[in-house]
Write an enzyme that holds these catalytic residues in place. Structure first.
Site, PDB file in Angstrom:
ATOM      1  N   ASN A  76     101.996 -12.896 185.893  1.00  0.00           N
ATOM      2  CA  ASN A  76     102.683 -12.608 187.155  1.00  0.00           C
ATOM      3  C   ASN A  76     103.546 -11.368 186.935  1.00  0.00           C
ATOM      4  O   ASN A  76     104.591 -11.445 186.296  1.00  0.00           O
ATOM      5  CB  ASN A  76     103.533 -13.816 187.551  1.00  0.00           C
ATOM      6  CG  ASN A  76     104.404 -13.550 188.762  1.00  0.00           C
ATOM      7  OD1 ASN A  76     104.242 -12.531 189.448  1.00  0.00           O
ATOM      8  ND2 ASN A  76     105.339 -14.442 189.027  1.00  0.00           N
TER       9      ASN A  76
ATOM     10  N   LYS B  65     105.287  -9.780 188.987  1.00  0.00           N
ATOM     11  CA  LYS B  65     106.463  -9.712 189.872  1.00  0.00           C
ATOM     12  C   LYS B  65     106.544  -8.300 190.470  1.00  0.00           C
ATOM     13  O   LYS B  65     105.504  -7.694 190.713  1.00  0.00           O
ATOM     14  CB  LYS B  65     107.729 -10.138 189.113  1.00  0.00           C
ATOM     15  CG  LYS B  65     107.524 -11.495 188.419  1.00  0.00           C
ATOM     16  CD  LYS B  65     108.772 -12.099 187.857  1.00  0.00           C
ATOM     17  CE  LYS B  65     108.432 -13.431 187.200  1.00  0.00           C
ATOM     18  NZ  LYS B  65     109.613 -14.134 186.701  1.00  0.00           N
TER      19      LYS B  65
ATOM     20  N   HIS C 260     106.832 -19.564 194.296  1.00  0.00           N
ATOM     21  CA  HIS C 260     107.510 -19.174 193.058  1.00  0.00           C
ATOM     22  C   HIS C 260     109.017 -19.418 193.218  1.00  0.00           C
ATOM     23  O   HIS C 260     109.564 -19.251 194.312  1.00  0.00           O
ATOM     24  CB  HIS C 260     107.232 -17.704 192.733  1.00  0.00           C
ATOM     25  CG  HIS C 260     107.674 -17.350 191.347  1.00  0.00           C
ATOM     26  ND1 HIS C 260     108.984 -17.060 191.057  1.00  0.00           N
ATOM     27  CD2 HIS C 260     106.993 -17.304 190.178  1.00  0.00           C
ATOM     28  CE1 HIS C 260     109.085 -16.827 189.747  1.00  0.00           C
ATOM     29  NE2 HIS C 260     107.889 -16.968 189.192  1.00  0.00           N
TER      30      HIS C 260
ATOM     31  N   GLU D  79     111.432 -17.697 192.527  1.00  0.00           N
ATOM     32  CA  GLU D  79     112.171 -16.542 193.075  1.00  0.00           C
ATOM     33  C   GLU D  79     112.021 -16.476 194.593  1.00  0.00           C
ATOM     34  O   GLU D  79     112.921 -16.022 195.293  1.00  0.00           O
ATOM     35  CB  GLU D  79     111.679 -15.254 192.385  1.00  0.00           C
ATOM     36  CG  GLU D  79     112.161 -15.223 190.925  1.00  0.00           C
ATOM     37  CD  GLU D  79     111.245 -14.510 189.950  1.00  0.00           C
ATOM     38  OE1 GLU D  79     110.345 -13.772 190.384  1.00  0.00           O
ATOM     39  OE2 GLU D  79     111.432 -14.719 188.729  1.00  0.00           O
TER      40      GLU D  79
ATOM     41  N   GLU E  90     107.306 -24.442 186.331  1.00  0.00           N
ATOM     42  CA  GLU E  90     108.170 -23.395 185.798  1.00  0.00           C
ATOM     43  C   GLU E  90     109.627 -23.829 185.924  1.00  0.00           C
ATOM     44  O   GLU E  90     110.229 -23.666 187.006  1.00  0.00           O
ATOM     45  CB  GLU E  90     107.980 -22.089 186.572  1.00  0.00           C
ATOM     46  CG  GLU E  90     106.585 -21.519 186.481  1.00  0.00           C
ATOM     47  CD  GLU E  90     106.573 -20.008 186.730  1.00  0.00           C
ATOM     48  OE1 GLU E  90     106.110 -19.291 185.841  1.00  0.00           O
ATOM     49  OE2 GLU E  90     107.044 -19.555 187.782  1.00  0.00           O
TER      50      GLU E  90
ATOM     51  N   GLY F  96     112.596 -15.886 182.525  1.00  0.00           N
ATOM     52  CA  GLY F  96     113.228 -14.600 182.260  1.00  0.00           C
ATOM     53  C   GLY F  96     114.497 -14.703 181.433  1.00  0.00           C
ATOM     54  O   GLY F  96     115.269 -13.758 181.352  1.00  0.00           O
TER      55      GLY F  96
ATOM     56  N   SER G  28     109.279 -17.866 179.950  1.00  0.00           N
ATOM     57  CA  SER G  28     109.434 -17.241 178.629  1.00  0.00           C
ATOM     58  C   SER G  28     108.264 -17.513 177.677  1.00  0.00           C
ATOM     59  O   SER G  28     108.465 -17.681 176.471  1.00  0.00           O
ATOM     60  CB  SER G  28     110.769 -17.654 177.999  1.00  0.00           C
ATOM     61  OG  SER G  28     111.839 -17.226 178.824  1.00  0.00           O
TER      62      SER G  28
HETATM   63  P1  13P Z   1     108.993 -15.068 182.316  1.00  0.00           P
HETATM   64  O1  13P Z   1     107.712 -15.262 181.523  1.00  0.00           O
HETATM   65  O2  13P Z   1     109.439 -13.639 182.368  1.00  0.00           O
HETATM   66  O3  13P Z   1     110.053 -16.029 181.866  1.00  0.00           O
HETATM   67  O4  13P Z   1     108.640 -15.448 183.839  1.00  0.00           O
HETATM   68  C1  13P Z   1     107.997 -16.642 184.118  1.00  0.00           C
HETATM   69  C2  13P Z   1     107.570 -16.617 185.531  1.00  0.00           C
HETATM   70  O5  13P Z   1     108.375 -16.705 186.438  1.00  0.00           O
HETATM   71  C3  13P Z   1     106.144 -16.471 185.820  1.00  0.00           C
HETATM   72  O6  13P Z   1     105.864 -16.695 187.151  1.00  0.00           O
END
Ligand code: 13P
Length: 259
Positions: free
Chosen positions: A10, A12, A102, A104, A174, A180, A220
């Site tokens: 992803n 983003k 997601h 976010e 997740e 992150g 992560s």
């Molecule tokens: P990270 O791998 O940067 O922690 O992000 C995970 C994520 O949100 C994937 O959709």
């Protein structure tokens, strides 16, 4: 039951369409250097809308063994919804996957399980596969109610789907506190929740749907922790954020089974 693991990157809001070309080319070369076998795992890139046409042309033109998809979709079919992108438009670009819900989107755009459920239905109605995200925030984890919390999300996001539809989709667990942050859930933490999700799918939709549905862990994920995560019986892949922006690192994640 053998579920094909899905390792999805992803991106983003990173990498414009020019940068996307370089990253996907390097990913494809490196995956073949590492002897990627598409019968062992599926690789996908989940890219910004503005990259999709470029990524499609590259992957289809060069017949690369990489699936691609989008990070969000409108809940509406078409019409006066300025700034939105319809599922039919993504289907026209041959997207295989669309991420919905997601954390976010939930956090910054107030998306609810009900809205995410409606988006997933749009994706399915347009012959694509939703990757439906669930996961708890840190305070829920600290109070120890993460399993019932995530299962309530599952009930909401899967409402009204048929067993066949559920068997064909992807669920991404997740935990928000691991996204992150460099804070990775232990493989046992990932298994606890992914196993509980599969059990809930069995209760709601039956054994066949539960056997087929692919459940990813995200948060992560790196080449250094993917092997232990993938060793868990109910983890069928990963949704990878930051580490998927580096094509060599992501190729190592995709080919975890070779090490
Ligand atoms: P990270 O791998 O940067 O922690 O992000 C995970 C994520 O949100 C994937 O959709």
């Amino acid at each position: 039951m053998s579920r094909l693991p899905l390792l999805a990157g992803n991106w983003k809001m990173n990498l414009n369409h020019v940068e996307a070309t370089g990253v996907v080319q390097k990913l494809a070369w490196t995956m073949s250097d590492y002897r990627h076998d598409k019968t062992k795992a599926e690789a996908a890139v989940i890219v910004p809308f503005t990259d999709l046409r470029t990524v499609q042309n590259l992957i289809e033109g060069d017949k690369l063994s990489i699936s691609f998809g989008a990070q969000d979709v409108s809940v509406h079919e078409s019409g006066a919804y300025t700034g939105e992108v319809a599922a039919s438009m993504l289907a026209k670009l041959n997207c295989r996957y669309v991420v919905v819900g997601h954390s976010e989107r939930r956090e910054y755009h107030g998306e609810t399980d009900e809205l995410i459920n409606a988006k997933a239905k749009q994706v399915i109605a347009n012959q694509m596969t939703p990757i439906i995200c669930v996961g708890e925030r840190l305070e829920i984890r600290k109070e120890g109610s993460h399993v019932p919390y995530v299962l309530a999300q599952i009930d909401g996001v899967l409402a009204g789907l048929t067993p066949a539809q559920v068997g064909a989709l992807v669920i991404a667990y997740e935990p928000v506190w691991a996204i992150g942050t460099g804070e990775v859930a232990t493989p046992e933490d990932a298994q606890e929740v992914c196993g509980a999700i599969r059990y809930r799918v069995q209760e709601l939709f039956g054994a066949e749907a539960a056997d087929k549905v692919r459940i990813q862990y995200g948060g992560s994920v790196k080449s250094s922790n993917i092997i232990d995560i993938m060793a868990q019986p109910d983890v069928d892949g990963a949704l990878v954020g930051g580490a998927s922006l580096d094509p060599v690192e992501f190729a190592r994640i995709v080919t975890y089974y070779t090490r």
